[in-house]
Design a protein around this motif. Structure first.
Motif, PDB file in Angstrom:
ATOM      1  N   GLY A   1      -6.098  10.458 -13.593  1.00 17.46           N
ATOM      2  CA  GLY A   1      -6.790   9.754 -12.530  1.00 17.46           C
ATOM      3  C   GLY A   1      -5.874   9.533 -11.349  1.00 17.46           C
ATOM      4  O   GLY A   1      -4.695   9.309 -11.479  1.00 17.46           O
ATOM      5  N   GLY A   2      -6.455   9.569 -10.152  1.00 15.87           N
ATOM      6  CA  GLY A   2      -5.664   9.381  -8.959  1.00 15.87           C
ATOM      7  C   GLY A   2      -5.381   7.936  -8.658  1.00 15.87           C
ATOM      8  O   GLY A   2      -4.648   7.608  -7.743  1.00 15.87           O
ATOM      9  N   GLY A   3      -5.959   7.012  -9.374  1.00 14.44           N
ATOM     10  CA  GLY A   3      -5.721   5.606  -9.145  1.00 14.44           C
ATOM     11  C   GLY A   3      -5.665   4.890 -10.454  1.00 14.44           C
ATOM     12  O   GLY A   3      -5.256   5.436 -11.457  1.00 14.44           O
ATOM     13  N   SER A   4      -6.082   3.632 -10.498  1.00 18.33           N
ATOM     14  CA  SER A   4      -5.980   2.892 -11.732  1.00 18.33           C
ATOM     15  C   SER A   4      -6.842   1.666 -11.637  1.00 18.33           C
ATOM     16  O   SER A   4      -7.410   1.336 -10.615  1.00 18.33           O
ATOM     17  CB  SER A   4      -4.528   2.491 -11.979  1.00 18.33           C
ATOM     18  N   GLY A   5      -6.962   0.975 -12.757  1.00 18.71           N
ATOM     19  CA  GLY A   5      -7.727  -0.257 -12.783  1.00 18.71           C
ATOM     20  C   GLY A   5      -9.101  -0.041 -13.341  1.00 18.71           C
ATOM     21  O   GLY A   5      -9.488   1.041 -13.725  1.00 18.71           O
ATOM     22  N   GLY A   6      -9.894  -1.083 -13.390  1.00 18.55           N
ATOM     23  CA  GLY A   6     -11.193  -1.011 -14.027  1.00 18.55           C
ATOM     24  C   GLY A   6     -12.309  -1.018 -13.033  1.00 18.55           C
ATOM     25  O   GLY A   6     -12.169  -1.290 -11.857  1.00 18.55           O
ATOM     26  N   SER A   7     -13.518  -0.708 -13.492  1.00 18.73           N
ATOM     27  CA  SER A   7     -14.708  -0.773 -12.672  1.00 18.73           C
ATOM     28  C   SER A   7     -15.860  -1.167 -13.552  1.00 18.73           C
ATOM     29  O   SER A   7     -15.827  -1.003 -14.753  1.00 18.73           O
ATOM     30  CB  SER A   7     -14.982   0.587 -12.009  1.00 18.73           C
ATOM     31  N   SER A   8     -16.874  -1.696 -12.945  1.00 18.66           N
ATOM     32  CA  SER A   8     -18.038  -2.110 -13.714  1.00 18.66           C
ATOM     33  C   SER A   8     -19.253  -1.360 -13.216  1.00 18.66           C
ATOM     34  O   SER A   8     -19.325  -0.918 -12.081  1.00 18.66           O
ATOM     35  CB  SER A   8     -18.251  -3.629 -13.565  1.00 18.66           C
ATOM     36  N   GLY A   9     -20.245  -1.242 -14.070  1.00 19.77           N
ATOM     37  CA  GLY A   9     -21.450  -0.539 -13.697  1.00 19.77           C
ATOM     38  C   GLY A   9     -21.270   0.954 -13.784  1.00 19.77           C
ATOM     39  O   GLY A   9     -20.199   1.476 -13.999  1.00 19.77           O
TER      40      GLY A   9
ATOM     41  N   ALA B   1       4.093   1.667 -13.683  1.00 19.15           N
ATOM     42  CA  ALA B   1       5.007   0.832 -12.910  1.00 19.15           C
ATOM     43  C   ALA B   1       4.913   1.137 -11.420  1.00 19.15           C
ATOM     44  O   ALA B   1       5.160   0.273 -10.583  1.00 19.15           O
ATOM     45  CB  ALA B   1       6.429   1.034 -13.405  1.00 19.15           C
ATOM     46  N   HIS B   2       4.573   2.389 -11.093  1.00 23.38           N
ATOM     47  CA  HIS B   2       4.397   2.738  -9.696  1.00 23.38           C
ATOM     48  C   HIS B   2       3.454   3.922  -9.597  1.00 23.38           C
ATOM     49  O   HIS B   2       3.227   4.636 -10.575  1.00 23.38           O
ATOM     50  CB  HIS B   2       5.741   3.065  -9.031  1.00 23.38           C
ATOM     51  N   MET B   3       2.873   4.123  -8.418  1.00 18.40           N
ATOM     52  CA  MET B   3       2.076   5.299  -8.116  1.00 18.40           C
ATOM     53  C   MET B   3       2.903   6.216  -7.233  1.00 18.40           C
ATOM     54  O   MET B   3       3.657   5.753  -6.375  1.00 18.40           O
ATOM     55  CB  MET B   3       0.786   4.934  -7.378  1.00 18.40           C
ATOM     56  N   THR B   4       2.756   7.507  -7.420  1.00 23.04           N
ATOM     57  CA  THR B   4       3.401   8.488  -6.565  1.00 23.04           C
ATOM     58  C   THR B   4       2.351   9.128  -5.676  1.00 23.04           C
ATOM     59  O   THR B   4       1.325   9.588  -6.166  1.00 23.04           O
ATOM     60  CB  THR B   4       4.081   9.582  -7.408  1.00 23.04           C
ATOM     61  N   ARG B   5       2.603   9.124  -4.377  1.00 26.22           N
ATOM     62  CA  ARG B   5       1.680   9.734  -3.435  1.00 26.22           C
ATOM     63  C   ARG B   5       2.462  10.603  -2.455  1.00 26.22           C
ATOM     64  O   ARG B   5       3.644  10.381  -2.202  1.00 26.22           O
ATOM     65  CB  ARG B   5       0.888   8.664  -2.674  1.00 26.22           C
TER      66      ARG B   5
ATOM     67  N   THR C   1       1.467  11.617   8.719  1.00 25.96           N
ATOM     68  CA  THR C   1       0.222  11.147   9.306  1.00 25.96           C
ATOM     69  C   THR C   1      -0.720  10.780   8.180  1.00 25.96           C
ATOM     70  O   THR C   1      -1.042  11.614   7.335  1.00 25.96           O
ATOM     71  CB  THR C   1      -0.391  12.213  10.218  1.00 25.96           C
ATOM     72  N   VAL C   2      -1.144   9.520   8.160  1.00 25.76           N
ATOM     73  CA  VAL C   2      -1.861   8.950   7.019  1.00 25.76           C
ATOM     74  C   VAL C   2      -3.299   8.657   7.398  1.00 25.76           C
ATOM     75  O   VAL C   2      -3.562   7.876   8.321  1.00 25.76           O
ATOM     76  CB  VAL C   2      -1.167   7.658   6.539  1.00 25.76           C
ATOM     77  N   LYS C   3      -4.205   9.268   6.698  1.00 27.53           N
ATOM     78  CA  LYS C   3      -5.624   8.975   6.871  1.00 27.53           C
ATOM     79  C   LYS C   3      -6.045   7.947   5.829  1.00 27.53           C
ATOM     80  O   LYS C   3      -5.793   8.117   4.632  1.00 27.53           O
ATOM     81  CB  LYS C   3      -6.452  10.262   6.706  1.00 27.53           C
ATOM     82  N   ARG C   4      -6.689   6.874   6.272  1.00 25.06           N
ATOM     83  CA  ARG C   4      -7.157   5.860   5.326  1.00 25.06           C
ATOM     84  C   ARG C   4      -8.268   6.446   4.466  1.00 25.06           C
ATOM     85  O   ARG C   4      -9.240   7.009   4.987  1.00 25.06           O
ATOM     86  CB  ARG C   4      -7.686   4.632   6.075  1.00 25.06           C
ATOM     87  N   GLN C   5      -8.091   6.315   3.167  1.00 20.84           N
ATOM     88  CA  GLN C   5      -9.100   6.784   2.217  1.00 20.84           C
ATOM     89  C   GLN C   5      -9.904   5.593   1.701  1.00 20.84           C
ATOM     90  O   GLN C   5      -9.323   4.553   1.398  1.00 20.84           O
ATOM     91  CB  GLN C   5      -8.439   7.505   1.041  1.00 20.84           C
ATOM     92  N   PRO C   6     -11.220   5.717   1.612  1.00 20.25           N
ATOM     93  CA  PRO C   6     -12.030   4.602   1.112  1.00 20.25           C
ATOM     94  C   PRO C   6     -11.556   4.152  -0.269  1.00 20.25           C
ATOM     95  O   PRO C   6     -11.496   4.942  -1.204  1.00 20.25           O
ATOM     96  CB  PRO C   6     -13.439   5.195   1.040  1.00 20.25           C
ATOM     97  N   GLY C   7     -11.199   2.890  -0.388  1.00 18.25           N
ATOM     98  CA  GLY C   7     -10.736   2.358  -1.661  1.00 18.25           C
ATOM     99  C   GLY C   7      -9.330   2.778  -2.032  1.00 18.25           C
ATOM    100  O   GLY C   7      -8.857   2.444  -3.118  1.00 18.25           O
ATOM    101  N   GLY C   8      -8.628   3.510  -1.135  1.00 14.91           N
ATOM    102  CA  GLY C   8      -7.298   4.009  -1.455  1.00 14.91           C
ATOM    103  C   GLY C   8      -6.258   2.910  -1.435  1.00 14.91           C
ATOM    104  O   GLY C   8      -6.084   2.217  -0.423  1.00 14.91           O
ATOM    105  N   LEU C   9      -5.558   2.731  -2.524  1.00 21.81           N
ATOM    106  CA  LEU C   9      -4.552   1.679  -2.604  1.00 21.81           C
ATOM    107  C   LEU C   9      -3.343   1.996  -1.729  1.00 21.81           C
ATOM    108  O   LEU C   9      -2.852   1.138  -0.984  1.00 21.81           O
ATOM    109  CB  LEU C   9      -4.125   1.479  -4.056  1.00 21.81           C
ATOM    110  N   ALA C  10      -2.834   3.223  -1.816  1.00 19.65           N
ATOM    111  CA  ALA C  10      -1.631   3.567  -1.065  1.00 19.65           C
ATOM    112  C   ALA C  10      -1.914   3.687   0.425  1.00 19.65           C
ATOM    113  O   ALA C  10      -1.173   3.141   1.256  1.00 19.65           O
ATOM    114  CB  ALA C  10      -1.026   4.862  -1.600  1.00 19.65           C
ATOM    115  N   SER C  11      -2.974   4.402   0.811  1.00 18.88           N
ATOM    116  CA  SER C  11      -3.263   4.533   2.246  1.00 18.88           C
ATOM    117  C   SER C  11      -3.636   3.188   2.846  1.00 18.88           C
ATOM    118  O   SER C  11      -3.277   2.885   3.988  1.00 18.88           O
ATOM    119  CB  SER C  11      -4.378   5.557   2.474  1.00 18.88           C
ATOM    120  N   GLY C  12      -4.353   2.354   2.094  1.00 21.85           N
ATOM    121  CA  GLY C  12      -4.676   1.021   2.579  1.00 21.85           C
ATOM    122  C   GLY C  12      -3.429   0.184   2.803  1.00 21.85           C
ATOM    123  O   GLY C  12      -3.319  -0.547   3.793  1.00 21.85           O
TER     124      GLY C  12
END
Length: 568
Positions: A5-13, A451-455, A477-488
């Motif tokens: 997975g490109g990210g982490s954490g949980g989701s509902s629904g 412990a960390h994400m690599t981007r 040059t960083v484009k903000r990605q919807p819900g992106g932890l690192a770009s955010g």
């Protein structure tokens, strides 16, 4: 590339996203999908929960989804994972090979093949070698394996019409990697024709660079010195040493359940620092950490529903090839592995070994030169179980100061960073290469299991004069990605004077198709650089060097390749 997975954490629904499947350039009639027995064992179980992460329950997939139940179950454990996976698939996965992939496969000396026998049994991971041209692509929908041009010691046998194959082409010297999944449509004495079902590029992440020269023996007899042994149960000590020393292996998996759109075999690459695969219980189990990847979970999704798999380890110095068979267990909690918490792991996989096959001097390697480790290998990923060279391939982050932040357009920022100590990588640095960064868990928010994400982002300019020295700088040059932890984080929390954890430079993703003048403008003009960084797969697909789609997009988790450019 890996399929984590490109990210982490949980989701509902269970979010349902409306989208259209990709269209082939030339529509082709659908082929029969062949199911095999006992391939869905465990499909009704839930996979383990971890702190702050909901357990993923395997439920039947909707009839219109590309994803079967195992893939969907894992995608929903990642914030925005379902949307990311579907966006990745529609943008990058094709039902036919582009010309670049056809040319790429035709140039290979090695081909890594995962086979799912039509009559059942575990997937089988093998490597085939031959003269360039032993793989051809006469049209976008067909890959041909020329048995008469294959090295005699690696020539697979027993292909059957209807057999599902997963195929990886990998050039270790430049980290180009392309994948193909298909089904055997004809077999004769000299060739196997494979009908393409999925074709896609993968990123250069976790690939260790090597220079190899080959001396294939094409003919009816085995080369001198080739011998095959096999056995059941735990790995013998000598073969366990090969696994402990490995920084690369391949996973063959398959799905044969009720969701017919998902039926097929898959072969994928895994890489890390030497020792990242742990040998447990005297060779009874193998475990590794699943790192950040494209978020589609093709491999782990298969393993969740059908645990049967095989792992291929190649010793590129000797040519030895070891295939390990077993049943996999996927753990969402990276600390739940019997090997303990593995560095960089967002989840873990443990395989209970049922058997093995070892072919000495299988791959006809005439010479092998180690070049460099992947800058994405998690630090200290080498095993502490007494085997392997735990230092090779581990990369320690170093802080770089942010010099300036410029708003280029809505949702797009250019960040200038001071040159790292030591200056440019060997061979110099140019706009179009990539820079990798580590984001510690405590800096980007909750829900990150590792412990960390690599981007990774494309280098959009270099100052001064294209060479880094003391006092030099470069930009991303960083484009903000919807819900992106690192770009955010980079958009909302980073200012001049702050530090970022830098892992290293790599790759060569300059746009040769568009010409040198494009790179020159990109280096001088941050706005041009931001446009190039946002053009995604359409720019990078023309690149004969990079070999991966999506390498130019901003928030690339793997320096390009399927999905890594679209998710954070």
């Amino acid at each position: 590339s890996s399929d984590g997975g490109g990210g982490s954490g949980g989701s509902s629904g269970d979010l349902v996203v409306a989208w259209q499947p990709p269209q082939s350039p030339t529509p082709r009639p659908a082929r029969e999908r062949v199911a095999w027995p006992n391939a869905t064992a465990g499909a009704d179980r839930a996979i383990g929960a971890s702190v702050g992460m909901a357990a993923a329950t395997v439920l039947p997939a909707p009839p219109g989804s590309w994803w079967h139940e195992g893939e969907r179950a894992l995608q929903q454990t990642v914030p925005g994972g379902r949307e990311q996976a579907e966006g990745v698939y529609t943008q990058f996965v094709r039902a036919a090979m582009p010309q670049q992939h056809r040319d790429f496969f035709a140039a290979q000396h090695l081909l890594y093949i995962g086979r799912q026998p039509r009559g059942g049994g575990p997937p089988d991971a093998t490597v085939a070698a031959g003269l360039p041209g032993f793989v051809t692509a006469p049209d976008p929908h067909t890959l041909v394996l020329r048995l008469d041009l294959m090295d005699a010691a690696t020539r697979p046998e027993g292909f059957a019409i209807g057999e599902h194959l997963g195929i990886v082409g990998l050039q270790l010297h430049d980290r180009r990697r392309n994948r193909l999944n298909g089904i055997v449509e004809s077999v004769d004495g000299a060739a196997v024709r494979v009908a393409v079902q999925q074709s896609f590029g993968n990123c250069p992440k976790y690939i260790q660079r090597r220079a190899l020269q080959f001396a294939p023996s094409v003919g009816p007899g085995l080369r001198r010195g080739v011998s095959t042994t096999s056995g059941e149960g735990p790995l013998p000590r000598a073969h366990a040493r090969l696994v402990r020393a490995a920084d690369t292996f391949f996973v063959a998996s398959a799905y044969g359940g009720s969701h017919t759109r998902g039926v097929g075999a898959d072969m994928s690459h895994r890489g890390g620092a030497a020792g990242f695969v742990r040998v447990l219980g005297g060779g009874a189990e193998l475990a590794w950490g699943d790192y950040a990847g494209n978020g589609m979970f093709m491999t782990l999704g298969n393993l969740l529903v059908n645990p049967a798999c095989s792992l291929l380890f190649v010793d590129y110095a000797t040519g030895d090839a070891l295939t390990v068979y077993g049943a996999a267990r996927v753990e969402l909690d990276p600390g739940a592995s019997p090997a303990g918490r593995l560095p960089g792991a967002e989840r873990t996989v443990t395989v209970r070994v049922s058997g093995w096959r070892h072919v000495a001097a299988s791959v006809p390697v005439a010479s092998h030169t180690w070049l460099e480790a992947s800058p994405y290998n998690p630090p200290d990923a080498g095993g502490s179980d007494g085997g392997g060279d735990s230092g090779r391939g581990a990369v320690e982050p170093q802080p770089l100061m942010v010099l300036s932040v410029t708003q280029e357009a809505e949702g797009v920022k250019t960040i200038e960073l001071a040159a790292p100590p030591g200056g440019a990588p060997r061979g110099g640095l140019a706009a179009g290469m990539h820079a990798a960064f580590a984001f510690p868990k405590d800096s980007i928010g909750v829900g990150v299991p590792a412990a960390h994400m690599t981007r990774t982002w494309t280098v959009s300019s270099v100052h001064p004069g294209g060479a880094l020295a003391d006092g030099g700088s470069f930009t991303i040059t960083v484009k903000r990605q919807p819900g992106g932890l690192a770009s955010g984080y980079l958009h909302d929390a980073v200012s001049p004077g702050d530090g970022l954890s830098f892992l290293g430079f790599g790759g060569d993703f300059t746009l040769d198709l568009l010409g040198e003048h494009v790179r020159e403008h990109a280096s001088r003009d941050g706005h041009v650089g931001s446009n190039l960084s946002s053009c995604g797969g359409s720019c990078a697909r023309g690149d004969g060097k990079g070999g991966s789609v999506g390498t130019s997009t901003g928030d690339a988790s793997g320096g390009g390749g399927v999905g890594t450019s679209t998710g954070d």
